[in-house]
Design an enzyme around this catalytic site. Structure first.
Site, mmCIF file in Angstrom:
data_model
loop_
_atom_site.group_PDB
_atom_site.id
_atom_site.type_symbol
_atom_site.label_atom_id
_atom_site.label_comp_id
_atom_site.label_asym_id
_atom_site.label_seq_id
_atom_site.Cartn_x
_atom_site.Cartn_y
_atom_site.Cartn_z
ATOM 1 N N THR A 182 0.845 -1.194 0.000
ATOM 2 C CA THR A 182 0.000 0.000 0.000
ATOM 3 C C THR A 182 0.876 1.238 0.000
ATOM 4 O O THR A 182 1.907 1.266 0.684
ATOM 5 C CB THR A 182 -0.981 0.091 1.194
ATOM 6 N N ASP B 1 -0.025 3.762 1.377
ATOM 7 C CA ASP B 1 -0.361 4.461 2.626
ATOM 8 C C ASP B 1 0.555 4.100 3.803
ATOM 9 O O ASP B 1 0.560 4.804 4.810
ATOM 10 C CB ASP B 1 -1.804 4.147 3.039
ATOM 11 N N ARG C 183 1.644 33.192 -2.457
ATOM 12 C CA ARG C 183 0.398 32.471 -2.200
ATOM 13 C C ARG C 183 0.542 31.422 -1.103
ATOM 14 O O ARG C 183 1.648 31.004 -0.759
ATOM 15 C CB ARG C 183 -0.028 31.706 -3.464
ATOM 16 N N GLY D 59 -3.665 8.569 1.796
ATOM 17 C CA GLY D 59 -3.154 7.960 3.024
ATOM 18 C C GLY D 59 -4.230 7.367 3.909
ATOM 19 O O GLY D 59 -3.934 6.855 4.983
ATOM 20 N N GLU E 294 -5.527 13.220 3.207
ATOM 21 C CA GLU E 294 -6.952 13.172 2.845
ATOM 22 C C GLU E 294 -7.846 12.836 4.041
ATOM 23 O O GLU E 294 -9.010 13.223 4.081
ATOM 24 C CB GLU E 294 -7.187 12.144 1.732
ATOM 25 N N HIS F 263 -4.458 10.147 -7.223
ATOM 26 C CA HIS F 263 -3.989 8.904 -7.822
ATOM 27 C C HIS F 263 -2.637 9.028 -8.520
ATOM 28 O O HIS F 263 -2.039 8.001 -8.876
ATOM 29 C CB HIS F 263 -5.042 8.367 -8.789
ATOM 30 N N ARG G 209 -0.123 6.923 -6.964
ATOM 31 C CA ARG G 209 -0.155 5.462 -7.153
ATOM 32 C C ARG G 209 0.491 5.038 -8.464
ATOM 33 O O ARG G 209 0.650 3.841 -8.716
ATOM 34 C CB ARG G 209 -1.611 4.969 -7.123
HETATM 35 O O1 F6P Z 1 -5.204 2.666 -0.015
HETATM 36 C C1 F6P Z 1 -4.645 3.307 -1.093
HETATM 37 C C2 F6P Z 1 -5.480 4.461 -1.505
HETATM 38 O O2 F6P Z 1 -4.721 5.042 -2.520
HETATM 39 C C3 F6P Z 1 -5.855 5.452 -0.405
HETATM 40 O O3 F6P Z 1 -4.822 6.279 -0.039
HETATM 41 C C4 F6P Z 1 -7.047 6.131 -1.007
HETATM 42 O O4 F6P Z 1 -7.924 6.638 -0.033
HETATM 43 C C5 F6P Z 1 -7.694 5.038 -1.759
HETATM 44 O O5 F6P Z 1 -6.714 4.084 -2.070
HETATM 45 C C6 F6P Z 1 -8.397 5.493 -3.015
HETATM 46 O O6 F6P Z 1 -8.896 4.383 -3.684
HETATM 47 P P1 F6P Z 1 -9.745 4.415 -5.026
HETATM 48 O O7 F6P Z 1 -9.871 5.814 -5.504
HETATM 49 O O8 F6P Z 1 -8.966 3.547 -5.961
HETATM 50 O O9 F6P Z 1 -11.065 3.800 -4.650
#
Ligand code: F6P
Length: 369
Positions: A147, A149, A184, A192, A244, A293, A296
């Site tokens: 992950t 996270d 700014r 996360g 987040e 994303h 990722r």
């Molecule tokens: O667990 C990984 C993660 O990228 C989190 O940080 C995020 O909240 C979540 O997945 C978002 O997942 P998706 O948009 O793919 O449903």
């Protein structure tokens, strides 16, 4: 005496993370070295539970040829999903309603029918909780912690995290100059879930002036005061990194969508809320960047690539040693194995007494408390 292994399967579940392909290649290679076949299940367990979606097969054999040259690639060649929990599978009824259905027995009987002796399950908390339950139902399973996270317990780190932090840091680096040029406030929202690892590590490395993480309920007045203090010192721009899942001292977590059957709630939107409020409280021009994303994607860093290869090969060694119901973990300097039941359903939050947090405080970063 456990039955000797001839054929294993691998699946990748949950959100994708850089390093998944490196794990797949490592597992396939280590299995092939032992004379075992390795099969890849498409999109978590969807390849087994909804085979009609896959004209070319929901479970496909992976040879060395299939995994050649993929270690540096983002994503996963077998696909993933965060919607396919076999214990809580959303089954649509004729009247259009959706029923939460346990389809785990079907999964187990598939493995028996297909002659698959063991499973390597690569995933985060959700996938490893499923893996633990499958193990309890008699399947031989080894988990690999994935992950971005870094919120999995019992392992120093998960693969994907270092890549996400490196990219977020680069983004924050780039935002300094534009924030400074325009005087700014820039708010940067990072993923996360309920843990602040990405925000904390990238925020400190990138020189953020405030970092808001779920583990510390924040008071925006404190952040606004920090920005005004910098202004008073002639430093007319500020960078605020927010996770987040950050939680206001008074208020709720920002959600994009509520949880539904087989799918966790989706977090997001806190950056915009904070940006608007900081603009109001400081009178400064404010912009919000959501990295989302982007964190990722991309090629895994060498750290994540190596971790993924170490985890993948260790998972195969664990199966070869007759182990099941364990997760490969990083316990510096080596990998070790921990029971899946010690990981399932647990979350590793940022400890409030960790030295990284203390580092941030000593550097003068505001944590909103
Ligand atoms: O667990 C990984 C993660 O990228 C989190 O940080 C995020 O909240 C979540 O997945 C978002 O997942 P998706 O948009 O793919 O449903």
């Amino acid at each position: 005496m456990t039955k000797p292994i001839r054929r294993i399967a691998i699946c990748t579940g949950g959100g994708d993370a850089p390093g998944l392909n490196a794990v797949i290649r490592a597992v396939v290679s280590a299995a092939a070295n032992r004379g075992w076949e390795c099969w890849g299940i498409r999109d978590g367990f969807t390849g087994i539970l909804q085979p009609h979606l896959y004209p070319k097969g929901g479970v496909v054999q992976l040879t060395r040829e299939h995994v050649r040259g993929i270690s540096h690639l983002g994503g996963t060649i077998i696909g993933t999903t965060n919607k396919g929990n076999p214990f809580h599978f959303p089954v649509v009824q004729p009247d259009g309603s959706v029923v939460d259905t346990d389809r785990s027995d079907e999964l187990i009987s598939y493995f028996v029918r297909a002659g698959i002796d063991a499973l390597v399950s690569v995933g985060g908390d959700g996938s490893l909780t499923i893996a633990n339950e499958l193990h309890r139902k008699g399947l031989r399973v080894v988990g690999v912690p994935k992950t971005i996270d870094n919120d999995l317990d019992k392992t120093f780190t998960t693969f994907g995290f270092d890549t996400a932090v490196s990219f977020a840091t680069e983004c924050i680096d780039r935002l300094h100059s534009t924030a400074q040029s325009h005087q700014r406030v820039m708010v940067v929202e990072v993923m996360g879930r309920y843990a602040g690892w990405i925000a904390l590590h990238a925020g400190i490395s990138g020189g953020a002036h405030a970092i808001l993480i779920p583990e510390i309920a924040f008071d925006l007045d404190k952040v606004a005061a920090k920005i005004k203090e910098r202004d008073a010192e002639g430093r007319l721009y500020s960078l605020v990194v927010v996770a987040e899942g950050a939680l206001p001292r008074e208020g709720e977590r920002a959600l994009v969508a509520e949880a539904e059957i087989g799918h966790a709630e989706r977090l997001g939107g806190i950056g915009e809320q904070i940006g608007a409020e900081l603009a109001r409280r400081t009178g400064k021009d404010t912009r919000v960047v959501v990295l989302g994303h982007l964190l990722r994607g991309g090629s895994p860093t060498s750290f994540d690539r190596l971790a993924a290869m170490r985890f993948g090969t260790a998972a195969v060694r664990a199966l070869d040693e007759g182990l099941s119901g364990v997760m490969v973990a990083l316990a510096f300097p080596n990998v070790n194995y921990v029971g899946l039941e010690e990981v399932a359903g647990r979350m590793k939050a940022v400890p409030l007494d960790c030295d990284t947090l203390q580092t941030g405080r000593d550097l003068g970063i505001c944590f909103g408390d």
